[in-house]
Design a protein around this motif. Structure first.
Motif, short mmCIF file in Angstrom:
data_model
loop_
_atom_site.label_atom_id
_atom_site.label_comp_id
_atom_site.label_asym_id
_atom_site.label_seq_id
_atom_site.Cartn_x
_atom_site.Cartn_y
_atom_site.Cartn_z
N UNK A 1 30.59 44.30 48.60
CA UNK A 1 30.21 44.01 47.24
C UNK A 1 30.10 42.52 46.97
N UNK A 2 30.19 41.71 48.01
CA UNK A 2 30.04 40.27 47.84
C UNK A 2 31.32 39.54 47.51
N UNK A 3 32.45 40.24 47.57
CA UNK A 3 33.76 39.63 47.27
C UNK A 3 34.75 40.11 48.32
N UNK A 4 35.82 39.36 48.48
CA UNK A 4 36.85 39.77 49.44
C UNK A 4 37.47 41.09 49.00
N UNK A 5 37.60 42.02 49.93
CA UNK A 5 38.16 43.33 49.63
C UNK A 5 39.57 43.17 49.07
N UNK A 6 39.84 43.91 48.01
CA UNK A 6 41.17 43.90 47.42
C UNK A 6 41.33 42.94 46.26
N UNK A 7 40.32 42.14 45.96
CA UNK A 7 40.40 41.23 44.82
C UNK A 7 39.92 41.93 43.56
N UNK A 8 40.26 41.36 42.42
CA UNK A 8 39.81 41.92 41.15
C UNK A 8 38.28 41.91 41.09
N UNK A 9 37.66 40.85 41.58
CA UNK A 9 36.19 40.77 41.59
C UNK A 9 35.59 41.89 42.42
N UNK A 10 36.21 42.19 43.54
CA UNK A 10 35.75 43.28 44.39
C UNK A 10 35.88 44.61 43.65
N UNK A 11 37.00 44.81 42.94
CA UNK A 11 37.22 46.05 42.20
C UNK A 11 36.17 46.21 41.10
N UNK A 12 35.84 45.11 40.42
CA UNK A 12 34.80 45.17 39.38
C UNK A 12 33.45 45.56 39.98
N UNK A 13 33.10 44.92 41.09
CA UNK A 13 31.82 45.21 41.73
C UNK A 13 31.77 46.66 42.24
N UNK A 33 34.71 53.27 34.80
CA UNK A 33 34.62 52.70 33.45
C UNK A 33 35.99 52.22 32.97
N UNK A 34 37.04 52.94 33.33
CA UNK A 34 38.39 52.53 32.95
C UNK A 34 38.75 51.18 33.58
N UNK A 35 38.37 50.99 34.84
CA UNK A 35 38.62 49.72 35.51
C UNK A 35 37.88 48.59 34.79
N UNK A 36 36.60 48.79 34.53
CA UNK A 36 35.80 47.76 33.87
C UNK A 36 36.33 47.47 32.46
N UNK A 37 36.70 48.49 31.73
CA UNK A 37 37.24 48.30 30.39
C UNK A 37 38.54 47.49 30.43
#
Length: 71
Positions: A1-13, A33-37
């Protein structure tokens, strides 16, 4: 997803990709949706990564890593 696995940015992507996926079911989209919210609203998010398969020489073993939290 273009981010290091396990980071918040990765979780958003990953959540965005799940919502856009043609094969994701309703429960998977709802969880995404719960994660993004939570990220958008500044609520705590905990990212957990599971690696399965051959781990440390033990077939079928699972390693569990908590790699990202926010805020």
């Amino acid at each position: 997803y273009g981010h290091q696995q396990g980071t918040i940015e990765w979780a958003e992507a990953a959540a965005r990709a799940t919502i856009e996926s043609r094969t994701a079911n309703a429960a998977e989209r709802a969880a995404a949706r719960q994660v993004l919210d939570a990220v958008r609203e500044g609520r705590p998010v905990r990212v957990e990564v599971f690696h399965t398969g051959q781990t440390r020489g033990v077939p079928g073993a699972t390693n569990h890593y908590v790699t990202g939290t926010s805020p």
